[in-house]
Design an enzyme around this catalytic site. Structure first.
Site, PDB file in Angstrom:
ATOM      1  N   HIS A  61       0.838  -1.208   0.000  1.00 29.92           N
ATOM      2  CA  HIS A  61       0.000   0.000   0.000  1.00 29.92           C
ATOM      3  C   HIS A  61       0.873   1.259   0.000  1.00 29.92           C
ATOM      4  CE1 HIS A  61      -3.668   2.218   1.974  1.00 29.92           C
ATOM      5  NE2 HIS A  61      -3.021   2.981   1.120  1.00 29.92           N
ATOM      6  N   LEU A  64       2.375   6.444  -5.240  1.00 31.92           N
ATOM      7  CA  LEU A  64       3.555   6.911  -5.980  1.00 31.92           C
ATOM      8  C   LEU A  64       3.290   8.226  -6.712  1.00 31.92           C
ATOM      9  CD1 LEU A  64       4.978   3.541  -7.391  1.00 31.92           C
ATOM     10  CD2 LEU A  64       5.724   4.813  -5.371  1.00 31.92           C
ATOM     11  N   ASN A  95      -5.206   6.553  -6.906  1.00 33.83           N
ATOM     12  CA  ASN A  95      -5.660   7.958  -6.869  1.00 33.83           C
ATOM     13  C   ASN A  95      -4.632   8.920  -7.463  1.00 33.83           C
ATOM     14  OD1 ASN A  95      -3.928   7.675  -4.654  1.00 33.83           O
ATOM     15  ND2 ASN A  95      -5.154   8.952  -3.292  1.00 33.83           N
ATOM     16  N   HIS A 180     -11.047   1.244   1.588  1.00 29.38           N
ATOM     17  CA  HIS A 180     -10.843   2.344   2.529  1.00 29.38           C
ATOM     18  C   HIS A 180     -12.163   2.520   3.261  1.00 29.38           C
ATOM     19  CE1 HIS A 180      -9.026   6.472   3.438  1.00 29.38           C
ATOM     20  NE2 HIS A 180     -10.190   6.447   4.067  1.00 29.38           N
ATOM     21  N   HIS A 233      -5.456  -0.258   6.009  1.00 25.44           N
ATOM     22  CA  HIS A 233      -5.129   0.556   7.198  1.00 25.44           C
ATOM     23  C   HIS A 233      -6.175   0.537   8.322  1.00 25.44           C
ATOM     24  CE1 HIS A 233      -7.478   3.242   4.686  1.00 25.44           C
ATOM     25  NE2 HIS A 233      -6.465   3.745   4.036  1.00 25.44           N
ATOM     26  N   ASP A 306       1.022   2.655   3.716  1.00 26.48           N
ATOM     27  CA  ASP A 306       0.201   3.770   3.223  1.00 26.48           C
ATOM     28  C   ASP A 306       1.082   5.006   3.002  1.00 26.48           C
ATOM     29  OD1 ASP A 306      -1.870   5.253   2.258  1.00 26.48           O
ATOM     30  OD2 ASP A 306      -2.942   5.441   4.154  1.00 26.48           O
ATOM     31  N   HIS A 310       3.220  14.170   0.480  1.00 23.68           N
ATOM     32  CA  HIS A 310       2.671  15.462   0.040  1.00 23.68           C
ATOM     33  C   HIS A 310       3.804  16.477   0.107  1.00 23.68           C
ATOM     34  CE1 HIS A 310      -1.482  14.132  -0.075  1.00 23.68           C
ATOM     35  NE2 HIS A 310      -1.324  13.559   1.108  1.00 23.68           N
ATOM     36  N   GLY A 325      -2.318  12.333   5.096  1.00 22.74           N
ATOM     37  CA  GLY A 325      -1.352  11.312   4.688  1.00 22.74           C
ATOM     38  C   GLY A 325       0.045  11.621   5.185  1.00 22.74           C
TER      39      GLY A 325
HETATM   40  O1  DOR Z   1      -4.198   9.809   4.644  1.00 21.45           O
HETATM   41  C1  DOR Z   1      -4.414   9.369   3.531  1.00 21.45           C
HETATM   42  N1  DOR Z   1      -3.767   9.833   2.444  1.00 21.45           N
HETATM   43  N2  DOR Z   1      -5.312   8.409   3.390  1.00 21.45           N
HETATM   44  C2  DOR Z   1      -5.679   7.979   2.191  1.00 21.45           C
HETATM   45  O2  DOR Z   1      -6.448   7.072   2.141  1.00 21.45           O
HETATM   46  C3  DOR Z   1      -5.184   8.613   0.969  1.00 21.45           C
HETATM   47  C4  DOR Z   1      -3.863   9.166   1.190  1.00 21.45           C
HETATM   48  C5  DOR Z   1      -3.376  10.046   0.075  1.00 21.45           C
HETATM   49  O3  DOR Z   1      -3.579   9.717  -1.089  1.00 21.45           O
HETATM   50  O4  DOR Z   1      -2.729  11.061   0.375  1.00 21.45           O
HETATM   51 ZN    ZN Z   2      -3.575   4.907   0.996  1.00 26.02          ZN
END
Ligand code: DOR
Ligand code: ZN
Length: 429
Positions: A61, A64, A95, A180, A233, A306, A310, A325
């Site tokens: 999980h 990228l 996503n 999720h 998660h 996960d 960012h 995230g």
């Molecule tokens: O905290 C998260 N960030 N949870 C998610 O399910 C998506 C992820 C993200 O794509 O930043």
């Molecule tokens: Zn995720």
């Protein structure tokens, strides 16, 4: 043919019940031999005394971010982060922009990974087109293009009929549907767990029930259809109990936990702000204990990060506006060793299984073992090496971690993928 001999390491290969000091020979990119005495001329000899030698770790999980969000991460930087964290394989979430909802995007990710990746990249396709929760994707076409699972991760598929539809596909074609679990209406606008800390900080919180309601629904739909549900998660005691219940009933349900959910509570938000903001959020001591118990008793099958990078400017927007995230690739192994193995809560071989053969089995991928003839994906871990988490040193473009400055014990020191060294901090590396 290139031969690498790894000497005197503590080999832990749960799939083959190997847990002893041995030598390992890699030849032509494959596992050639494991034994107490291997007498061959090797091109390279690695002294692994005091090190743990495992199948290349698998992170089932990660995000990228390519295509579309290359300022956060790329396949190149994300797989470098994975390699630095000891991972030789990652499964990446859908996503992106465009969303991985078509064979073209799945194929693009695979070809980018071939060109610029230093880990095996297994793409996950989305459950619904453009992640809108309205229409199921062309499931056979996504699988045909190479998707190993389907997931709308980041979002919950709110329409139970659509979940039933994709789980029926799963029953027919045999792939995991990774979910999720956060009931969207309960979750909307929330930035952390609902509880004592959110009340004190006056921040909107999401209750455990938001997760548990969807986990319960999806386990019931997996039972109804016979499909394979994978719960992403897990953060609440309730969801651990629901997965346990589903397994007891014979439902095909698997689940994973992240290092942050088995380590931190909501209190981390006070100290780290948006770097402790993620979905699902950090919960309470009781939830952390339940997640650890779930890992110990096998209710939670896998450990996955996960990894959600960012950009610093995005995380600087504060609790309300920063995207959720945290990065995870480069802190996972030290956290697993320090918090679960070092504390005596999880046996070494069980922890390694949760990052190797078990995720491989969930994803139906031919990885995660040191079987003779298997691809030579190997990770060397120094269980005694002290590390201090320094985000500035990350290979990931992301710096968003609540573990900054943590002193941990153990660290991946060499990562080998298909017989090629993809990361090393060893002197002879
Ligand atoms: O905290 C998260 N960030 N949870 C998610 O399910 C998506 C992820 C993200 O794509 O930043
Ligand atoms: Zn995720």
């Amino acid at each position: 043919m290139n031969r690498i001999l790894i000497c005197n390491g503590h080999i832990v290969d749960p799939a083959n019940q190997v847990d002893s000091i041995q030598n390992l020979l890699i030849c032509g990119g494959k596992i050639a031999q494991i034994g107490e005495r291997i007498e061959v001329e090797a091109d390279r000899v690695i002294d692994a005394e005091g090190l743990i030698v495992t199948p290349g770790l698998i992170d089932m999980h990660v995000h990228l971010r390519e295509p579309g969000f290359e300022h956060k991460e790329t396949i190149k930087s994300g797989t470098r982060a994975a390699a630095a964290g000891g991972f030789t394989s990652v499964a990446c979430m859908a996503n992106t922009q465009p969303v991985a909802d078509s064979p073209e995007v799945i194929r693009f990710i695979r070809s980018q990974a071939e060109k610029s990746g230093v880990a095996n990249v297994f793409p996950i396709g989305s459950i619904t087109k453009n992640l809108t929760g309205e229409e199921v994707t062309d499931v056979p076409a996504l699988l045909e293009a190479g998707a190993v699972a389907l997931s709308d991760d980041g979002k919950t598929v709110m329409n139970a009929a659509l979940m039933r539809e994709v789980l029926a596909w799963s029953a027919q074609l045999g792939f995991p549907v990774a979910v999720h679990c956060e009931e969207h209406n309960l979750n909307a606008g929330t930035v952390m767990n609902l509880g004592e800390t959110s009340n004190r900080l006056n921040l909107p919180g999401s209750p455990n029930a938001a997760e548990d309601i969807i986990a319960a629904r999806d386990i019931m739909l997996a039972e109804l259809t016979g499909g394979h549900l994978h719960v992403l998660h897990v953060s609440t005691a309730g969801t651990v109990e629901l997965v346990r219940w589903g397994k007891r009933r014979g439902v095909h349900v698997t689940a994973e936990a992240t290092p942050h959910h088995f380590t931190l509570t909501e209190a981390a938000v006070e100290e780290h702000g948006a770097n402790a903001k993620m979905h699902p959020p950090l919960r309470t001591e009781a939830d952390v204990r339940a997640v650890v118990d779930g890992l110990i008793d096998g209710t939670l099958d896998a450990i996955a990060t996960d990894h959600a990078p960012h950009a610093p400017f995005e995380k600087a927007q504060g609790m309300d506006d920063a995207p959720p995230g945290i990065v995870g690739s480069e802190t996972c192994v030290p956290l697993v060793f320090t918090k679960l193995i070092g504390s005596g809560r999880l046996r070494l071989s069980e922890a390694i299984a949760k990052m190797t053969c078990t995720p491989a089995k969930i994803l139906n991928i031919d990885r995660g073992t040191l079987s003779i003839g298997a691809a030579a994906d190997v990770t060397l871990i120094d269980p005694k090496r002290e590390v201090k988490v320094d985000p500035a040193q990350f290979e990931s473009k992301g710096r968003n971690t609540p573990f900054r400055g943590w002193a941990l014990r153990s660290c991946p020191v060499m990562t080998i993928r298909g017989g090629e060294v993809t990361h090393s901090v060893l002197n002879d590396g």
